[in-house]
Design an enzyme around this catalytic site. Structure first.
Site, PDB file in Angstrom:
ATOM      1  N   ARG A  46      66.011 100.967  54.097  1.00  0.00           N
ATOM      2  CA  ARG A  46      66.892 101.228  55.234  1.00  0.00           C
ATOM      3  C   ARG A  46      66.378 102.362  56.131  1.00  0.00           C
ATOM      4  O   ARG A  46      66.558 102.326  57.330  1.00  0.00           O
ATOM      5  CB  ARG A  46      68.268 101.587  54.701  1.00  0.00           C
ATOM      6  CG  ARG A  46      69.331 100.656  55.237  1.00  0.00           C
ATOM      7  CD  ARG A  46      70.667 100.999  54.691  1.00  0.00           C
ATOM      8  NE  ARG A  46      70.540 101.749  53.445  1.00  0.00           N
ATOM      9  CZ  ARG A  46      71.545 101.943  52.605  1.00  0.00           C
ATOM     10  NH1 ARG A  46      72.715 101.429  52.862  1.00  0.00           N
ATOM     11  NH2 ARG A  46      71.395 102.642  51.488  1.00  0.00           N
ATOM     12  N   HIS A 235      65.849  96.182  26.084  1.00  0.00           N
ATOM     13  CA  HIS A 235      64.629  96.686  25.443  1.00  0.00           C
ATOM     14  C   HIS A 235      64.607  96.420  23.931  1.00  0.00           C
ATOM     15  O   HIS A 235      63.634  95.883  23.397  1.00  0.00           O
ATOM     16  CB  HIS A 235      64.461  98.185  25.693  1.00  0.00           C
ATOM     17  CG  HIS A 235      64.489  98.576  27.140  1.00  0.00           C
ATOM     18  ND1 HIS A 235      63.933  97.808  28.137  1.00  0.00           N
ATOM     19  CD2 HIS A 235      64.998  99.669  27.773  1.00  0.00           C
ATOM     20  CE1 HIS A 235      64.103  98.419  29.308  1.00  0.00           C
ATOM     21  NE2 HIS A 235      64.750  99.537  29.106  1.00  0.00           N
ATOM     22  N   LYS A 326      70.508 109.030  23.258  1.00  0.00           N
ATOM     23  CA  LYS A 326      70.053 110.106  24.152  1.00  0.00           C
ATOM     24  C   LYS A 326      70.276 111.453  23.469  1.00  0.00           C
ATOM     25  O   LYS A 326      71.152 111.584  22.624  1.00  0.00           O
ATOM     26  CB  LYS A 326      70.892 110.096  25.434  1.00  0.00           C
ATOM     27  CG  LYS A 326      70.931 108.763  26.151  1.00  0.00           C
ATOM     28  CD  LYS A 326      69.762 108.614  27.084  1.00  0.00           C
ATOM     29  CE  LYS A 326      69.891 107.349  27.909  1.00  0.00           C
ATOM     30  NZ  LYS A 326      68.598 106.835  28.334  1.00  0.00           N
TER      31      LYS A 326
HETATM   32  C1  BG6 Z   1      65.526 102.525  30.977  1.00  0.00           C
HETATM   33  C2  BG6 Z   1      66.907 103.016  30.677  1.00  0.00           C
HETATM   34  O1  BG6 Z   1      65.521 101.128  31.112  1.00  0.00           O
HETATM   35  O2  BG6 Z   1      64.657 102.893  29.905  1.00  0.00           O
HETATM   36  C3  BG6 Z   1      66.905 104.514  30.480  1.00  0.00           C
HETATM   37  O3  BG6 Z   1      67.787 102.677  31.762  1.00  0.00           O
HETATM   38  C4  BG6 Z   1      65.890 104.919  29.452  1.00  0.00           C
HETATM   39  O4  BG6 Z   1      68.206 104.968  30.105  1.00  0.00           O
HETATM   40  C5  BG6 Z   1      64.534 104.287  29.731  1.00  0.00           C
HETATM   41  O5  BG6 Z   1      65.788 106.322  29.453  1.00  0.00           O
HETATM   42  C6  BG6 Z   1      63.564 104.529  28.586  1.00  0.00           C
HETATM   43  O6  BG6 Z   1      62.280 104.123  28.955  1.00  0.00           O
HETATM   44  P1  BG6 Z   1      60.977 104.801  28.345  1.00  0.00           P
HETATM   45  O7  BG6 Z   1      59.848 103.988  28.869  1.00  0.00           O
HETATM   46  O8  BG6 Z   1      60.970 106.217  28.816  1.00  0.00           O
HETATM   47  O9  BG6 Z   1      61.120 104.717  26.860  1.00  0.00           O
END
Ligand code: BG6
Length: 478
Positions: A46, A235, A326
């Site tokens: 944008r 993931h 986390k």
């Molecule tokens: C993201 C999540 O998809 O993956 C995040 O939204 C997370 O919350 C992140 O921190 C982790 O990715 P990586 O590659 O740092 O392990």
């Protein structure tokens, strides 16, 4: 290996993901010599910028996210000269004819939707309406791909109205991680593991994605998602699929994705007792989850541990334990396969009993380690001891391993090559939501409260208890 020349349009080109991951990743591929001379990257967003303004912004991003680089460096400048920009209104007509003029018709074109899912349908349909996407064009979409089955179906429908499935690249950046692909090499390029890769020989599997960061800064998004939607549905599910799937006939997109889909469809519903949800409290290093999320009454989980079972011949009786959270003790992602003990020990009881453990470490220190049992050296008689057959990539492969491309770089190059193997198919994403939805609905119905946990620990006590109950132990987070 250089790829064919391309025009890559990044919608949301001034956004956080583009600045942090996509553009620095492309810069690294440029430095590696993988970007053809006349390949172009076109930012579209944008903001009212011109090419010079966009180049300046990307130069700053490279300097910020790639230590040691400066936008005055010759190589950075050469890269920046490949960049173009056009202001665009995703929900209106402004800017689209300009984009149509910019995107060449005779080279590979790819459109990265680095925007919220609410804009996927708008972007897809305008690309068609303005004749920008030729037959072989690819679109790349990011998670979150919906927040439940219904919204994922809607998104798939909105994309399918304008593009064929073979043109749609749904990114799960975990699939781009080096060791994840190595898991497939270990399983399917060696004769040693596959005969043992089943419930007869494997006691259980642990998949851990532990993070030290909190949700500060993204609380608004995260509080509506929680660890289940943010990490498990995508993931951890992908890691589970690659660990549990049958050998595909070929390492090709649909052969691999068919097998992953079968795994998701074989997942049992998860019982309430087999899940522990947690929420971090405050400590001297940072605020609590509810403060980060700016929602004092939040029932969203920043940690989850669960026992998952698969109903099929290969895995019946072998649980998979998943956990992610986390503000934990360390940043560590790994898949660990715990084999069973030998059926009968020929040694005295005091020799000790041991089982093989194969750990596949995604980050940090990517590598694969197999614990095998041998005799403790020395004259002390037959005493058994575990030793590692260690393949830390940096040690085993030398300098080559130090230059492991980031997940995003690899995946973007796969898009240009037209290889969908490491991307999720629409039906896979839907199946994952179909499994996730009832779990989340049950928490809602019960008013389930996440258990508080101290930052810097391994998560709530209850998760330890869950494993003790099963006479098993979590791997150390370190
Ligand atoms: C993201 C999540 O998809 O993956 C995040 O939204 C997370 O919350 C992140 O921190 C982790 O990715 P990586 O590659 O740092 O392990």
């Amino acid at each position: 290996i250089p790829v064919d020349t391309f025009d890559l349009v990044i919608f949301g080109g001034t956004g956080d993901l583009a600045r942090r991951k996509i553009l620095p990743g492309l810069y690294r591929r440029f430095v590696a010599g993988q970007m053809p001379e006349d390949a172009r990257i076109i930012g579209a967003a944008r903001s009212d910028l011109d090419d010079a303004g966009f180049r300046d912004m990307v130069g700053d991003a490279i300097a910020e996210f790639m230590p040691g680089q400066s936008k005055t460096d010759k190589t950075v400048k050469q890269f920046l000269s490949r960049l173009h920009y056009t202001a665009i209104d995703a929900r209106g007509e402004a800017g689209w004819s300009n984009l149509a003029k910019l995107v060449r018709k005779d080279v590979v074109s790819a459109f990265y939707f680095s925007v919220g899912p609410g804009l996927f349908g708008d972007l897809a349909s305008r690309l068609q309406k303005h004749g920008i996407a030729q037959e072989n064009a690819r679109i790349v979409v990011e998670k979150p791909f919906g927040r439940d089955l219904a919204s994922a179906k809607e998104l798939n429908g909105a994309l399918a109205a304008s593009f064929e499935e073979h043109q749609i690249y749904r990114i799960d950046h975990y699939l781009g991680k080096e060791t994840v692909q190595n898991l497939m090499a270990v399983r399917f390029a060696n004769v040693l593991f596959e005969p043992l890769w089943n419930a007869q020989y494997i006691d259980h599997v642990q998949i851990t994605v532990a993070e030290t960061v909190g949700v500060g800064g993204r609380g608004g998004y995260y509080d509506k998602s929680g660890a289940m939607r943010d990490m498990v549905q995508n993931h951890l599910m992908q890691l589970l699929c690659l660990t549990a799937m049958e050998p595909p006939a070929r390492f090709e997109p649909d052969a691999v994705r068919d097998e992953k889909l079968k795994v998701i469809r074989a997942l049992d519903p998860v019982e309430a007792d087999d899940i522990v949800r947690g929420q971090y409290v405050a400590d001297e290093n940072g605020p609590s989850y509810v403060e980060d999320a700016e929602n004092q009454d939040s029932l969203t989980e920043s940690y989850i541990a669960m026992k998952v079972k698969l109903s099929n011949w290969r895995w019946n009786g072998t649980p998979f334990y998943l956990r992610t959270g986390k503000r934990l003790k360390a940043r560590m992602s790994e898949i660990v396969v715990h084999f069973k003990e030998t059926p009968h020990s020929i040694f005295d009881e005091d020799a000790g009993s041991h089982a093989n453990v194969l750990s596949i470490r995604l980050q940090p220190d990517e590598g694969i380690d197999l614990r095998v049992t041998i005799k403790e050296p020395g004259p002390g008689g037959m005493r058994l001891v575990d030793v590692p057959l260690d393949m830390t990539f940096a040690d085993a492969l030398g300098p080559e391993a130090e230059d492991i491309p980031d997940a995003y770089e690899r995946l973007i190059m796969d898009v240009i090559r037209g290889n969908q193997t490491l991307f999720m198919r629409g039906d896979e994403v839907e199946a994952a939501w179909a499994w996730t939805d009832p779990i989340i609905a049950a928490w809602k119905a019960r008013g389930d409260r996440p258990k508080p946990y101290e930052p810097g620990t391994t998560g709530p006590e209850d998760a330890l208890m869950m494993m003790h109950r099963e006479h098993r132990r979590w791997r150390e987070i370190k």
